[in-house]
Design a protein around this motif. Sequence first.
Motif, mmCIF file in Angstrom:
data_model
loop_
_atom_site.group_PDB
_atom_site.id
_atom_site.type_symbol
_atom_site.label_atom_id
_atom_site.label_comp_id
_atom_site.label_asym_id
_atom_site.label_seq_id
_atom_site.Cartn_x
_atom_site.Cartn_y
_atom_site.Cartn_z
ATOM 1 N N ALA A 67 -21.080 12.776 33.748
ATOM 2 C CA ALA A 67 -21.902 13.736 33.036
ATOM 3 C C ALA A 67 -23.025 13.065 32.258
ATOM 4 N N ARG A 68 -22.795 11.864 31.774
ATOM 5 C CA ARG A 68 -23.803 11.163 30.978
ATOM 6 C C ARG A 68 -24.038 9.776 31.550
ATOM 7 N N PRO A 69 -25.284 9.295 31.535
ATOM 8 C CA PRO A 69 -25.535 7.924 31.999
ATOM 9 C C PRO A 69 -25.062 6.916 30.956
ATOM 10 N N TYR A 70 -24.852 5.694 31.385
ATOM 11 C CA TYR A 70 -24.587 4.624 30.432
ATOM 12 C C TYR A 70 -25.836 4.413 29.588
ATOM 13 N N GLU A 71 -25.650 4.226 28.299
ATOM 14 C CA GLU A 71 -26.798 3.956 27.442
ATOM 15 C C GLU A 71 -27.275 2.514 27.592
ATOM 16 N N MET A 72 -26.406 1.656 28.093
ATOM 17 C CA MET A 72 -26.723 0.232 28.192
ATOM 18 C C MET A 72 -26.064 -0.338 29.445
ATOM 19 N N VAL A 73 -26.793 -1.180 30.174
ATOM 20 C CA VAL A 73 -26.243 -1.899 31.321
ATOM 21 C C VAL A 73 -26.525 -3.384 31.120
ATOM 22 N N VAL A 74 -25.518 -4.199 31.389
ATOM 23 C CA VAL A 74 -25.672 -5.650 31.349
ATOM 24 C C VAL A 74 -25.629 -6.172 32.783
ATOM 25 N N VAL A 75 -26.597 -6.988 33.136
ATOM 26 C CA VAL A 75 -26.613 -7.672 34.425
ATOM 27 C C VAL A 75 -26.368 -9.144 34.132
ATOM 28 N N SER A 97 -31.320 4.664 34.730
ATOM 29 C CA SER A 97 -30.895 5.709 33.803
ATOM 30 C C SER A 97 -30.489 5.171 32.437
ATOM 31 N N ALA A 98 -30.283 3.857 32.327
ATOM 32 C CA ALA A 98 -29.880 3.258 31.058
ATOM 33 C C ALA A 98 -31.074 3.141 30.118
ATOM 34 N N ARG A 99 -30.820 3.261 28.839
ATOM 35 C CA ARG A 99 -31.893 3.104 27.853
ATOM 36 C C ARG A 99 -32.301 1.643 27.704
ATOM 37 N N ALA A 151 -35.813 0.550 32.045
ATOM 38 C CA ALA A 151 -36.697 1.224 31.100
ATOM 39 C C ALA A 151 -37.060 0.303 29.941
ATOM 40 N N ARG A 152 -36.103 -0.483 29.468
ATOM 41 C CA ARG A 152 -36.347 -1.468 28.412
ATOM 42 C C ARG A 152 -35.482 -2.681 28.687
ATOM 43 N N VAL A 153 -36.060 -3.871 28.548
ATOM 44 C CA VAL A 153 -35.383 -5.123 28.869
ATOM 45 C C VAL A 153 -35.135 -5.919 27.596
ATOM 46 N N VAL A 154 -33.869 -6.278 27.383
ATOM 47 C CA VAL A 154 -33.504 -7.303 26.398
ATOM 48 C C VAL A 154 -33.133 -8.534 27.205
ATOM 49 N N PHE A 155 -33.889 -9.606 27.041
ATOM 50 C CA PHE A 155 -33.708 -10.793 27.874
ATOM 51 C C PHE A 155 -33.429 -12.006 27.015
ATOM 52 N N PHE A 174 -24.279 -11.377 19.419
ATOM 53 C CA PHE A 174 -25.536 -10.941 18.795
ATOM 54 C C PHE A 174 -26.362 -10.104 19.773
ATOM 55 N N THR A 175 -26.561 -10.622 20.975
ATOM 56 C CA THR A 175 -27.434 -9.934 21.934
ATOM 57 C C THR A 175 -26.838 -8.611 22.392
ATOM 58 N N GLY A 176 -25.525 -8.574 22.623
ATOM 59 C CA GLY A 176 -24.889 -7.317 23.003
ATOM 60 C C GLY A 176 -25.040 -6.259 21.924
ATOM 61 N N ALA A 177 -24.840 -6.656 20.665
ATOM 62 C CA ALA A 177 -24.997 -5.725 19.554
ATOM 63 C C ALA A 177 -26.445 -5.270 19.410
ATOM 64 N N LEU A 178 -27.377 -6.214 19.560
ATOM 65 C CA LEU A 178 -28.801 -5.889 19.469
ATOM 66 C C LEU A 178 -29.194 -4.855 20.523
ATOM 67 N N ALA A 179 -28.802 -5.103 21.764
ATOM 68 C CA ALA A 179 -29.159 -4.192 22.854
ATOM 69 C C ALA A 179 -28.576 -2.800 22.620
ATOM 70 N N TRP A 180 -27.338 -2.750 22.139
ATOM 71 C CA TRP A 180 -26.716 -1.446 21.900
ATOM 72 C C TRP A 180 -27.451 -0.671 20.826
ATOM 73 N N ARG A 181 -27.810 -1.319 19.737
ATOM 74 C CA ARG A 181 -28.501 -0.605 18.656
ATOM 75 C C ARG A 181 -29.910 -0.187 19.071
ATOM 76 N N LEU A 182 -30.561 -1.003 19.887
ATOM 77 C CA LEU A 182 -31.861 -0.574 20.409
ATOM 78 C C LEU A 182 -31.704 0.636 21.321
ATOM 79 N N ALA A 183 -30.650 0.641 22.128
ATOM 80 C CA ALA A 183 -30.388 1.793 22.985
ATOM 81 C C ALA A 183 -30.130 3.051 22.173
ATOM 82 N N GLY A 184 -29.581 2.868 20.970
ATOM 83 C CA GLY A 184 -29.327 4.011 20.103
ATOM 84 C C GLY A 184 -30.527 4.467 19.307
ATOM 85 N N GLY A 185 -31.664 3.771 19.416
ATOM 86 C CA GLY A 185 -32.894 4.214 18.765
ATOM 87 C C GLY A 185 -33.307 3.425 17.544
ATOM 88 N N ASP A 186 -32.574 2.384 17.163
ATOM 89 C CA ASP A 186 -32.984 1.569 16.019
ATOM 90 C C ASP A 186 -34.285 0.845 16.312
#
Length: 318
Positions: A25-33, A156-158, A179-183, A271-283
């Motif tokens: 029903a909902r896309p993942y807000e974050m995907v890690v490759v 579909s991920a933020r 849509a947005r890359v954290v690298f 750090f990076t996982g937390a950063l990406a998640w909060r950016l996906a949430g709109g911070d």
Amino acid sequence: MTVHGGDVEPVPPEDAHGRGGEDGARPYEMVVVGSVNADLVVRVDRRPAPGETVIGSDLVTHPGGKGANQAVAAARLGARVALLGRIGSDGHGEFLHKALAGDGVGLGHLVETPGPSGVALITVGADGDNSIIVSPGVNARLSEDDVAAAAGLLASARVVSLQLESPLAAVLAAARTAARVVFNLSPPAVVPDELLALCDPLVVNEHEAAFLLGGRGAPGSQARALLALGPRSVVLTLGAGGAVVAEPGGVIEVPSPRVEAVDTTGAGDAFTGALAWRLAGGDDLATATAFAVRVGAASVRRPGAQSSYPYPEDLEAL
């Protein structure tokens, strides 16, 4: 071994791995490759000199890999996160799959591959600092075809979070789709300008910054120089010193809480996982970085990588 779906927020155990994502029903807000490794860890009083043998602790095996670490860090904080990567058909692969599933990471695009899983050989010194050698195993076989097969998931991920323990061609293909890359430029390597231009942010520590810039300098100056290389934004991590955020509008220093470091393994991934998640949430980037610094600090208080990653309640005292 492959588990499909994974709507990841605090959910009952029986629902943790079977729903959501690109098919739900909902896309993942974050995907890690990225990579999935078994971390083989030995603690030593001091690291050996060339040709020298030292006695270490008992060998301990932890789930790790920069991609898996970032996914687990985000999932433990409450993210709906999926992982695109490869694990081997060996015993390590079974162990790693079980660990990821247990933390609620979406595994519909974690591909079991004939061959050895990735392994990291880690020594941890008395000061809590670490030295790491990585044998990529089947992580080295992640391909542009794997990325194409997951195009819907990525698009579909933020936020899509990337590192360099996977082949550069696959990383670049994922960045083009996101849509947005954290690298996180780790381990450091020469990358094309196109990839740098897609970063928002580029995340590097002091060693990785020196690699890109050809030398060291004051953190604020380094962050500005990194921004001039083309990324949309930069986060320069400083360990116990916190982080520096650079955007076109200016540079901000973000302090870290003081903690006693037991083991720094995987702290950058936390750090990076937390950063990406909060950016996906709109911070905004500075706010997300301030949160990520707390997560990274919390992670060094316990041994191991994923085993040290905090849940929200672990951050309350920081």
